[in-house]
Design a protein around this motif. Structure first.
Motif, mmCIF file in Angstrom:
data_model
loop_
_atom_site.group_PDB
_atom_site.id
_atom_site.type_symbol
_atom_site.label_atom_id
_atom_site.label_comp_id
_atom_site.label_asym_id
_atom_site.label_seq_id
_atom_site.Cartn_x
_atom_site.Cartn_y
_atom_site.Cartn_z
ATOM 1 N N ASP A 92 7.255 -0.143 6.793
ATOM 2 C CA ASP A 92 6.573 0.788 5.903
ATOM 3 C C ASP A 92 6.600 2.206 6.448
ATOM 4 O OD1 ASP A 92 3.971 -1.542 4.868
ATOM 5 O OD2 ASP A 92 6.121 -1.410 4.408
ATOM 6 N N GLU A 93 6.327 2.370 7.749
ATOM 7 C CA GLU A 93 6.247 3.708 8.302
ATOM 8 C C GLU A 93 7.591 4.406 8.237
ATOM 9 O OE1 GLU A 93 4.656 3.546 12.185
ATOM 10 O OE2 GLU A 93 2.726 2.711 11.566
ATOM 11 N N ALA A 94 8.683 3.633 8.488
ATOM 12 C CA ALA A 94 10.017 4.242 8.420
ATOM 13 C C ALA A 94 10.344 4.670 7.013
ATOM 14 C CB ALA A 94 11.059 3.242 8.948
ATOM 15 N N ALA A 95 9.938 3.840 6.067
ATOM 16 C CA ALA A 95 10.228 4.181 4.668
ATOM 17 C C ALA A 95 9.495 5.446 4.265
ATOM 18 C CB ALA A 95 9.834 3.025 3.759
ATOM 19 N N VAL A 96 8.229 5.549 4.677
ATOM 20 C CA VAL A 96 7.450 6.722 4.309
ATOM 21 C C VAL A 96 7.986 7.958 4.999
ATOM 22 C CG1 VAL A 96 5.165 7.781 4.426
ATOM 23 C CG2 VAL A 96 5.400 5.363 3.866
ATOM 24 N N GLY A 151 11.681 0.271 0.106
ATOM 25 C CA GLY A 151 11.463 -0.472 1.348
ATOM 26 C C GLY A 151 10.032 -0.871 1.569
ATOM 27 N N TRP A 152 9.088 -0.327 0.805
ATOM 28 C CA TRP A 152 7.700 -0.740 0.944
ATOM 29 C C TRP A 152 7.581 -2.219 0.578
ATOM 30 C CZ3 TRP A 152 3.619 3.290 -1.144
ATOM 31 C CH2 TRP A 152 3.800 4.505 -0.451
ATOM 32 N N THR A 153 6.636 -2.888 1.214
ATOM 33 C CA THR A 153 6.390 -4.296 0.909
ATOM 34 C C THR A 153 4.956 -4.471 0.439
ATOM 35 O OG1 THR A 153 5.767 -4.751 3.196
ATOM 36 C CG2 THR A 153 8.084 -5.080 2.607
ATOM 37 N N GLY A 154 4.735 -5.604 -0.219
ATOM 38 C CA GLY A 154 3.405 -5.872 -0.730
ATOM 39 C C GLY A 154 3.335 -7.207 -1.423
ATOM 40 N N GLY A 191 -0.941 -1.094 0.483
ATOM 41 C CA GLY A 191 -2.349 -0.837 0.246
ATOM 42 C C GLY A 191 -2.651 -0.093 -1.035
ATOM 43 N N GLU A 192 -1.615 0.262 -1.846
ATOM 44 C CA GLU A 192 -1.834 0.972 -3.110
ATOM 45 C C GLU A 192 -1.354 0.105 -4.269
ATOM 46 O OE1 GLU A 192 -0.598 5.091 -3.272
ATOM 47 O OE2 GLU A 192 -0.342 5.109 -1.086
#
Length: 737
Positions: free
Chosen positions: A670-674, A682-685, A701-702
């Protein structure tokens, strides 16, 4: 975006330049002719104007234009006489007919000098002059002008021949030529004919030598006034010795001097321009009231083959009645048109509660003749002809005998009813529509077996049993009709389609293209971030659809516009607020389809259907609009599929959208994607709802609205963002990635 807009304006500029090249201004049509040269033309006043008609000149359209200009000058400049030197065997008949009318209406003496062979169109032109002279070896005749042709529709041929004979009868009667002799030149005789010592055998067409043409029959020359050797001898015989002779109608250049042609029609052109400047400013609608006025509706040469014209006339007729107009007058000059639509407008005319008249100015043929019969009174111009109302195929194909009988039966029943109601002889109208294998007699007019009836002005107003045969009188203007009908001094208003209405007719005809473009542009807008070119084009297309159809007299009113945009809102709610329910999306699509379907329904037909006056059921009423909608939807789907395939790879689309995709097999936290580009790729959820394919998911988280990539994803499944393109976040199940 700026580059796209500049490109659109550049394209419009190229189109404008192209139109300017195709349609140059009139002033530039003959750049070599300077004002000095134009003013240097020799005057015709008091002179004999000589016009040569030789070889294949009657097949040169430019010559007809020059001859028309020359004859206009002959009349305007008060020439002493005009002489046609004719040696022509063939030519274009429609153009020759128009030229004949102009020659026959000249106030100055006109002569024909036959110097070789005047056959076919050449003979017709000679017959339009007042006096014919022939050189010793010359010939004149029809040479099979109306001979049978191979192929084609027999009824259409009969209609054409009937019109031709009517035109010749008009000219022959005006110039004093014997009608029986003229008819013998035009078509083969079914029995032997005799003109003095001259015998025309059965089945042959008459062609006269100079000796035969000048022979005496009952103390009069058969056709020609005499034999002459040349132009000088003709002038002596005609009492024009010593008169100055000037050449008229020189060899036309590659570009005809159109300003000279415009000068010929100077007076009506100025009137038209003045009327246009007063009433047609930027296409402003002419909403002048009809109350107490004589409303004139023009029926031109192509109006009866334009279905929008019938709709316009229907609206004007109802408006004239609602606003209590004094009367309605149809100003007709038409060769005919659609049979079914004419039948409908006839019914509309007969239902009028105010007087309605027809002015045959100068042709009311085929459907135009039937339209005239529905009025309360017919008036003829001096050169007018009416009749030849046989039913023919619009494609020119032959109509089978059984189908022809059915059509004749259906149309004759209504025409007979209308004729009896309006006081016309039904058998006379039948003779215009249906040929019979026997001769029919109407006073002094004889309709030969196998032919259709076409009446000239004098024949239409001839007396039979103390009444005129068909028309009330021969008149020269609409004002004269108003005076004869007790409307002297009544204001006259011409109900004409404005620029807006012509635009609306175009929109109504091509509505399916606007639906197609609107759909495709809306799809393109959904694929792009923000509001851009696609959205603007879609709004413009659907806006033109509703505005154009409203102006054309269809049901596309404000209520349907509201219904359409309600559908758009419901679809948007389905896509972005409550995805996956389906109900709001289906309701939205139905609202939009209903608005588009009803938008092309004719308002008058809709009103008639509601009160039971429409000639058909609801399916008949909606058949045309449904076809328009279906064609638009089908075309739109095809165009959307093409856009799905090719749009993402176009340079314009790439410039508008910065698209990112996750490479296959790659894994980013997540941090790399942001930290990358700020996008969510690339975010996961986890899926909060079932994704069918749209729904909601929690990503880093959103909570977001997302769309599944292909397969169904159940609630609670782990997902990763695969793609983001502005309006959508596309996710895939982690186990399947």
């Amino acid at each position: 975006m700026k580059h796209v807009i500049l490109g659109v304006f550049a394209l419009l500029g190229v189109i404008a330049v192209g139109f300017a090249q195709v349609n140059p201004p009139i002033e530039a049509s003959n750049p070599e002719a300077s004002p000095v040269e134009a003013g240097a033309e020799e005057s015709y006043e008091g002179k004999v104007v000589e016009i040569e008609v030789g070889g294949k000149s009657l097949m040169d359209l430019r010559r007809f234009e020059v001859w028309a200009t020359t004859l206009g000058r002959v009349e305007k400049e008060k020439a002493r006489a005009v002489v046609f030197r004719i040696d022509a065997r063939e030519g274009y008949l429609p153009e020759t007919e128009k030229l004949m009318g102009q020659v026959a209406s000249l106030s100055v003496p006109s002569y024909a000098l036959i110097e070789g062979k005047a056959l076919g169109a050449g003979a017709l032109l000679a017959l339009a002059t007042r006096t014919i002279y022939m050189t010793p070896e010359s010939l004149i005749g029809g040479a099979g002008l109306l001979a049978d042709e191979d192929g084609g529709d027999e009824a259409e041929r009969q209609q054409r021949d009937s019109l031709m004979l009517a035109k010749i009868r008009t000219v022959a009667g005006k110039q004093g030529h014997a009608m029986a002799l003229i008819q013998a030149m035009l078509e083969a005789s079914e029995q032997q004919r005799r003109f003095g010592d001259l015998v025309v055998p059965k089945g042959t067409i008459l062609t006269l030598t100079a000796q035969e043409a000048v022979s005496q029959v009952e103390g009069k020359a058969l056709l020609a006034a005499g034999q002459v050797r040349d132009m000088a001898e003709l002038l002596g015989e005609a009492g024009l010795s010593g008169a100055a002779v000037v050449k008229g109608a020189p060899q036309p250049a590659a570009a005809v001097n159109t300003p000279a042609l415009a000068e010929l029609a100077e007076a009506p052109g100025e009137e038209a321009m003045e009327e246009k400047s007063q009433n047609d400013l930027l296409g402003k609608l002419k909403e002048e009231t009809f109350e107490g006025k004589l409303v004139v509706l023009k029926v031109g040469r192509e109006d009866l083959i334009n279905k929008q014209s019938f709709r316009f006339w229907r609206r004007m007729l109802r408006r004239a009645e609602d606003e209590k107009a004094r009367a309605v007058l149809f100003d007709l000059d038409t060769p005919g048109g659609y049979a079914y639509e004419t039948k409908e407008i006839m019914s509309e005319i007969t239902r009028l509660k105010i007087p309605c008249y027809a002015f045959v100015n100068e042709n009311a043929l085929s459907a135009g003749a039937l339209m005239s019969v529905a009025t309360d009174g017919i008036y003829m111009s001096p050169e007018g002809t009416i009749g030849a109302a046989g039913i023919v195929s619009g494609s020119g194909a032959e109509i089978g005998d059984m189908m022809r009988k059915k059509l004749h039966s259906a149309f004759e029943a209504q025409i007979r009813s209308v004729a009896e109601k309006k006081g016309y002889d039904p058998e006379l109208i039948r003779a215009m529509m249906i040929p019979e294998d026997r001769d029919r007699v109407f006073g002094a007019v004889v309709v030969r077996a196998g032919e259709l009836l076409t009446l000239t002005a004098s024949e239409a107003t001839s007396l039979r049993d103390g009444k005129t045969l068909l028309a009330k009188a021969v008149v020269g203007s609409i004002e004269e009709i108003a005076e004869l009908e007790g409307m002297e001094g009544v204001p006259i208003v011409r109900a004409e389609a404005t620029a807006f209405e012509n635009f609306a007719w175009w929109v109504s005809k091509w509505s399916f293209l606007l639906i197609l473009v609107g759909m495709a542009a809306a799809y393109a807008e959904l694929k792009a971030p923000g509001f851009g070119v696609g959205g603007a084009i879609s709004l413009l297309a659907f806006g033109m659809f509703f505005f154009g159809n409203y102006m054309a007299g269809n049901l596309a009113n404000y209520e349907l516009v509201v219904l359409f945009f309600l559908g758009v809102i419901l679809v948007a709610v389905e896509l972005f607020l409550i995805p996956g329910t389906g109900v709001t999306g289906i309701l939205g699509v139905l609202c939009m389809l209903g608005a588009l379907l009803l938008g092309t329904v004719d308002k008058i037909d809709w009103s008639d259907w509601k009160v039971g006056d429409f000639s058909g059921d609801l399916l008949d009423l909606l058949r045309g609009p449904a076809l328009t909608l279906g064609a638009g939807l089908l075309g739109g789907c095809i165009l959307v599929l093409l856009l799905m395939r090719f749009l993402p790879d176009t340079p314009i689309f790439r410039a508008l959208i910065a698209k990112q995709e996750l490479a296959g097999g790659a894994s980013l936290d997540d941090e790399a994607a942001v930290a990358g580009s700020g996008k969510r790729v690339g975010w996961t959820g986890e899926a909060l709802t079932d994704l069918r394919p749209s729904g909601k998911a929690v990503l880093s988280g959103e909570e977001f609205d997302v769309v599944a990539d292909g397969a169904f994803i159940s609630k609670g499944a782990k997902v990763r963002v695969l793609e983001q393109d502005g309006m959508r976040i596309v996710v895939g199940e982690i186990d399947s990635v």
